[in-house]
Design a protein around this motif. Structure first.
Motif, PDB file in Angstrom:
ATOM      1  N   LEU A 273       0.686  -1.309   0.000  1.00  0.00           N
ATOM      2  CA  LEU A 273      -0.026   0.031   0.064  1.00  0.00           C
ATOM      3  C   LEU A 273       0.918   1.256  -0.108  1.00  0.00           C
ATOM      4  O   LEU A 273       1.779   1.397   0.621  1.00  0.00           O
ATOM      5  N   ALA A 274       0.517   2.177  -0.827  1.00  0.00           N
ATOM      6  CA  ALA A 274       1.024   3.500  -0.855  1.00  0.00           C
ATOM      7  C   ALA A 274       0.358   4.324   0.287  1.00  0.00           C
ATOM      8  O   ALA A 274      -0.871   4.359   0.554  1.00  0.00           O
ATOM      9  N   HIS A 275       1.357   5.283   0.905  1.00  0.00           N
ATOM     10  CA  HIS A 275       0.745   6.301   1.740  1.00  0.00           C
ATOM     11  C   HIS A 275      -0.169   7.230   0.978  1.00  0.00           C
ATOM     12  O   HIS A 275      -1.350   7.780   1.622  1.00  0.00           O
ATOM     13  N   ALA A 276       0.176   7.744  -0.203  1.00  0.00           N
ATOM     14  CA  ALA A 276      -0.534   8.832  -0.744  1.00  0.00           C
ATOM     15  C   ALA A 276      -1.046   9.823  -0.207  1.00  0.00           C
ATOM     16  O   ALA A 276      -2.214  10.269  -0.363  1.00  0.00           O
ATOM     17  N   ALA A 277      -0.089  10.474   0.728  1.00  0.00           N
ATOM     18  CA  ALA A 277      -0.168  11.838   1.195  1.00  0.00           C
ATOM     19  C   ALA A 277      -0.760  12.823   0.229  1.00  0.00           C
ATOM     20  O   ALA A 277      -0.174  12.713  -0.781  1.00  0.00           O
ATOM     21  N   GLU A 589      -3.930  -0.781  -3.458  1.00  0.00           N
ATOM     22  CA  GLU A 589      -3.245  -1.944  -3.995  1.00  0.00           C
ATOM     23  C   GLU A 589      -2.335  -1.374  -4.758  1.00  0.00           C
ATOM     24  O   GLU A 589      -2.619  -0.847  -5.742  1.00  0.00           O
ATOM     25  N   ILE A 590      -1.085  -1.563  -4.430  1.00  0.00           N
ATOM     26  CA  ILE A 590       0.072  -1.355  -5.164  1.00  0.00           C
ATOM     27  C   ILE A 590       0.523  -2.704  -5.802  1.00  0.00           C
ATOM     28  O   ILE A 590       0.727  -3.559  -4.868  1.00  0.00           O
ATOM     29  N   GLY A 595       8.811  -6.168 -11.729  1.00  0.00           N
ATOM     30  CA  GLY A 595       9.498  -5.219 -10.874  1.00  0.00           C
ATOM     31  C   GLY A 595       9.139  -3.860 -10.791  1.00  0.00           C
ATOM     32  O   GLY A 595       9.420  -2.642 -10.214  1.00  0.00           O
ATOM     33  N   ARG A 596       8.325  -3.557 -12.165  1.00  0.00           N
ATOM     34  CA  ARG A 596       7.883  -2.066 -12.050  1.00  0.00           C
ATOM     35  C   ARG A 596       6.433  -1.956 -11.247  1.00  0.00           C
ATOM     36  O   ARG A 596       5.499  -2.717 -11.405  1.00  0.00           O
ATOM     37  N   VAL A 597       6.312  -0.733 -10.752  1.00  0.00           N
ATOM     38  CA  VAL A 597       4.931  -0.541  -9.892  1.00  0.00           C
ATOM     39  C   VAL A 597       3.867  -0.176 -11.260  1.00  0.00           C
ATOM     40  O   VAL A 597       4.429   0.729 -12.267  1.00  0.00           O
ATOM     41  N   GLU A 598       2.798  -0.765 -11.097  1.00  0.00           N
ATOM     42  CA  GLU A 598       1.883  -0.362 -11.991  1.00  0.00           C
ATOM     43  C   GLU A 598       0.946   0.748 -11.845  1.00  0.00           C
ATOM     44  O   GLU A 598       0.423   1.037 -12.796  1.00  0.00           O
ATOM     45  N   GLN A 599       0.964   1.248 -10.533  1.00  0.00           N
ATOM     46  CA  GLN A 599       0.076   2.449 -10.324  1.00  0.00           C
ATOM     47  C   GLN A 599       0.847   3.656 -10.519  1.00  0.00           C
ATOM     48  O   GLN A 599       2.162   3.628 -10.264  1.00  0.00           O
ATOM     49  N   GLY A 600       0.156   4.606 -10.728  1.00  0.00           N
ATOM     50  CA  GLY A 600       1.202   6.074 -10.522  1.00  0.00           C
ATOM     51  C   GLY A 600       0.213   7.363 -10.272  1.00  0.00           C
ATOM     52  O   GLY A 600       0.746   8.122  -9.675  1.00  0.00           O
TER      53      GLY A 600
END
Ligand code: FES
Lengths: 666, 177
Positions: A273-277, A589-590, A595-600
């Motif tokens: 999970l990203a913090h996404a502040a 969900e990240i 190896g590449r993160v699919e979300q941006g």
């Protein structure tokens, strides 16, 4: 990091000082562990683990009472009267007998000359005027008219904005790059290579971004981490087949399972999970002749100060860190590696000496940098089993966890890794409060996963509360017991858990029927969890539509966090926690591929929208105990309460987060 | 040079025409109340009022803003609705971290603002530009996650009345359902 602490800490101090709340102003403390030590962390300044109120309670009360005593002594001397005859109220010191009075300001200089008393009397909680009442937030005005200063808002003379091209995989490095097109962009001043990638420096953010877009970089991925999340999860599932290191052992679990009449089992998957502040990470660094100055929405002053000092070859006190408001954090700014702060420092070092004066640099991470930058809540796999004996009693519990350690390799290792067990990996699981005579909790900690991980609001409890509380409902179904009744039965030794559970279920009218519209299914679910020494129970009411989509309508929360310093802050934190946790449950969900993160950005990592926010009720248990955490404890019970409500409505227990609503199609 | 009217004042800006209004406000004029959150019209932290309508300034090039009336958080209380919203926000202690609040508030002000184009709407939806009873503002809009999304209040945009200008189209498309 909703920074209610700016109000909370001031409330405690102003209470004992008998200050006038209208005149209270708060400033962020610069990095200086000698003065601003977090009393629960040893000689370290920082905030985290929901410690703000807990660590400052005695300290701020003492400080306020000491200040008050010195003001009173100064007034007594000035008026030549006894200290006992002096009263203090709302910032005014007065002597009734002679009708004299003075403001704190008028007495401050004299008071400062008094010897600091070693013993002061603290107020009886019955006399509190601010604590437990409604002290207004100290930051509302600035945050309402746009004048509140965040790191993004710092502008210094000659300052350059840096936007960095980061490698597409964790561990990849720059092989070569061509900056000619980037340098041709108007406004771009410089392009430099740093260990983290290639930094484009420009006069403004847009030019820097355009410069980065025009850059071409060849990456060396020979040392990059190249697995996808599916492969990581497959490995974890494999690891979960064998016992791990024991985090807790009670009774004889093997025997309990060998003699069980019935075994219930389930496994759970939790994503990165990203913090996404809302304020993506950023930092301003200026190198000066005698040190360096930093502007940052800090969460971890001492760690960042030490790392910067080491990096620049300075003494820690030569690193001045200005504390600004933080646009959210959820743990992200307490990076154990000082990642983005050091990235800014690397850029400053790379341009140092290129011109007569080294310009200050504002490193800006665009949303995509922030979301792909790692330091995620670790991906976890849990496997649970429960043993019921011939009479249907719950006699055994096995809980196995697999996931990366947040703490290993950080400065907190000595404090938080015991016998190979990262305490935050198993918190909420190893201290399961339920009276189960035979219980084993064990842990696998993979060390070959190159995804940086970090604490994410409520840390281990962000997954352990889910697996334990959903699984317990599954066990309740097997036992034919009501989920609240079963919990209360198992919590006889834990009155604070039981207290919030009773309060939440009573306020939510647990047990009364819920009407569902035609074609819809509705249910109520409960969860209770202790984290950061606070106790929270939540009851969720959920509607599940035919197509499996869900709507969380109402969440009733009961909170026991000791003395409620600012009840409205507590409500805000818990309401925010509900939204934050629901976001994660529904869509957080990240994922990685190669190896590449699919979300941006928020299109692929959506956060809860206003229309999906449930009605939240927060009930606070009256208490005179010392205050405990509140920033995080509202998060853990939400997802399991919702999942249990879904199960009550549909009969289906969800075993992965975020929820797969396809499983709920009628 | 691009001429922009912001908070009743005319500014001459030496920026590339494709520069988003957000960065012109922040980096060129140092009007930092308007915030960057996503740069993709997804969050609303960057909302400003353009001719009274909330617009995502992060995807609105300055070239499209010539001749338009831009109002930012710095002047949101310069007229009545803005003042009422501002006061309500303070009275309720809405903020927590507060980072995205300027966008949320601009959105709320635009939502509560009676707009001529709203009156022409035939679709009877409450949408951007249509008046919202002020009692709705007392429904405790909270910082997270409601206004984390940048939208202070719930609204359903009426596409046909809003797809008039490119800027409005952006605000309409990005408005949360
Ligand atoms: S920054 Fe413009 S919508 Fe997010």
């Amino acid at each position: 990091m909703g920074q209610g602490t700016y109000t909370g800490l001031a409330t405690i101090l102003a209470e004992e000082l008998d200050a006038d709340w209208k005149h209270v102003r708060v400033e962020g403390a610069a990095a200086d562990a000698k003065r601003y030590n977090n009393t629960l962390w040893g000689p370290t300044q920082g905030t985290g683990g929901s410690t703000a109120m807990a660590n400052s309670w005695d300290q701020m009360r003492q400080a306020g009472a000491t200040g008050r005593a010195m003001l009173v002594t100064a007034a007594a001397k000035r008026w030549n009267v006894g200290v006992a005859d002096i009263a203090v109220c709302e910032g005014i010191v007065s002597h009734a007998g002679s009708a004299r009075k003075a403001s704190f300001g008028e007495l401050a200089l004299d008071a400062a000359k008094e010897t600091v008393p070693t013993e002061v009397k603290l107020k009886d909680p019955r006399d509190f005027r601010l604590i437990g009442k409604q002290a207004r937030r100290t930051d509302s005005a600035a945050k309402t008219n746009g004048t509140a200063q965040f790191t993004q808002d710092v502008f210094l003379p000659g300052m350059l904005v840096a936007v960095v091209a980061h490698p597409p995989q964790f561990g990849a490095t720059v092989k070569s790059f061509d900056a000619s097109r980037a340098k041709a962009v108007k406004g771009v001043v410089d392009v430099v290579q740093i260990p983290q990638g290639v930094a484009v420096l420009a006069k403004d953010t847009w030019s820097a971004k355009k410069g980065r877009d025009a850059l071409s970089v060849n990456w060396d991925d020979s040392k990059a981490f190249k697995l996808g999340t599916d492969e990581i999860l497959a490995r974890y599932r494999e690891m979960a087949r064998k016992p791990g290191l024991i985090a807790r052992q009670t009774g004889d679990t093997g025997k309990a399972f060998a003699g069980a009449a019935r075994v219930v089992s389930a496994s759970f998957d939790f994503p990165y999970l990203a913090h996404a502040a809302m304020e993506p990470m950023n930092c301003v660094v200026q190198l000066k002749a005698d040190g360096c100055e930093v502007w940052n929405g800090e969460q971890s002053q001492t760690v960042d100060q030490g790392r910067l000092a080491e990096f620049f070859g300075l003494k820690p006190e030569q690193v001045k860190i200005n504390m600004l408001y933080a646009g959210g954090s959820f743990g992200r700014r307490a990076s154990s590696q000082s990642d983005y702060v050091l990235e800014a420092a690397h850029i400053v070092k790379a341009i140092n000496g290129r011109s007569s004066v080294t310009p200050p640099v504002k490193l800006i991470w665009l949303r995509e940098d922030d979301m792909r930058g790692g330091y995620y809540r670790p991906l976890f796999h849990h496997a649970l089993e429960a043993a019921l004996d011939g009479s249907g009693k719950l006699v055994g519990w096995r809980h196995r966890l697999v996931g990366q350690s947040i703490i290993a390799g950080t400065p907190f290792t000595a404090m938080l890794v015991k016998d190979g067990i990262d305490q935050v990996s198993v918190e909420g699981a190893a201290n399961l409060p339920y009276a189960i005579p035979n219980l084993t909790v064990d842990l696998h900690t993979p060390t070959d996963i190159g995804v940086p991980v970090l604490w994410w609001r409520s840390v281990g409890s962000s997954h352990t509360a889910y697996s334990t509380e959903v699984f317990l409902d599954q066990v309740a179904v097997a036992m034919g017991k009501d989920p609240v009744a079963l919990r209360l039965e198992l919590l006889s030794e834990h009155p604070r858990h039981a207290g919030v559970l009773k309060l939440a279920s009573e306020k939510a009218h647990w047990g009364t029927p819920l009407k569902a519209a035609a074609g819809e299914r509705r249910g109520r679910g409960v969860a209770v969890h202790e984290s950061f020494n606070s106790f929270v129970a939540q009851v969720a009411e959920v509607t599940v539509k035919k197509d499996g989509s869900i709507k969380v309508e109402r969440v009733v929360c009961a909170v026991d966090c000791g003395t409620a310093i600012n009840p409205d802050n507590i409500r805000s934190q818990v309401e925010g926690a509900v939204g934050f946790a629901l976001s994660a449950a529904l869509s957080g969900e990240i994922t990685l591929k190669g190896g590449r993160v699919e979300q941006g950005n928020f299109d692929s990592y959506p956060l809860l929208r206003i229309g999906d926010m449930p009605k939240v009720e927060v009930h606070i248990v009256p208490s005179t105990s010392a205050p405990t955490g509140i920033g995080e404890p509202g998060v853990p019970p939400l997802a399991p309460a919702v999942a249990n409500a879904i199960a009550a409505a549909t009969g289906k227990f969800l075993h992965r987060m975020p929820f797969n609503t396809a499983e709920l199609v009628a | 040079m691009i001429k922009l009217t912001i908070n009743g004042k005319v500014h001459q800006l030496d920026v590339a025409p494709d520069t988003p209004l957000l960065w012109a406000l922040r980096d060129t004029l140092h009007m930092t109340g308007t915030k960057y959150g996503c740069g993709q019209a997804l969050c609303g932290a960057c909302n400003v009022l353009v001719d009274g309508t909330p617009v995502r300034s992060c995807v609105t090039p300055v070239s499209a803003m010539v001749g338009r009336k831009i109002r930012t958080i710095e002047a949101v209380d310069s007229e009545r609705v803005g003042k009422v919203v501002q006061d309500a926000w303070r009275k309720l202690d809405v903020v927590q971290c507060g980072y995205c609040q300027s966008g949320g508030r601009s959105s709320a002000v635009g939502t509560a603002q009676p707009e001529p184009q709203a009156k022409r709407c035939r679709h009877r939806q409450r949408h951007v530009g249509q008046p919202v009873p002020l009692r709705d503002l007392r429904a405790r809009p909270r910082c997270h996650p409601r206004s984390r999304q940048g939208s202070g209040l719930r609204r359903s945009p009426c596409p046909r009345s809003l797809l008039k200008t490119s800027a409005a189209a952006i605000s309409c498309k990005a408005a949360p359902a």
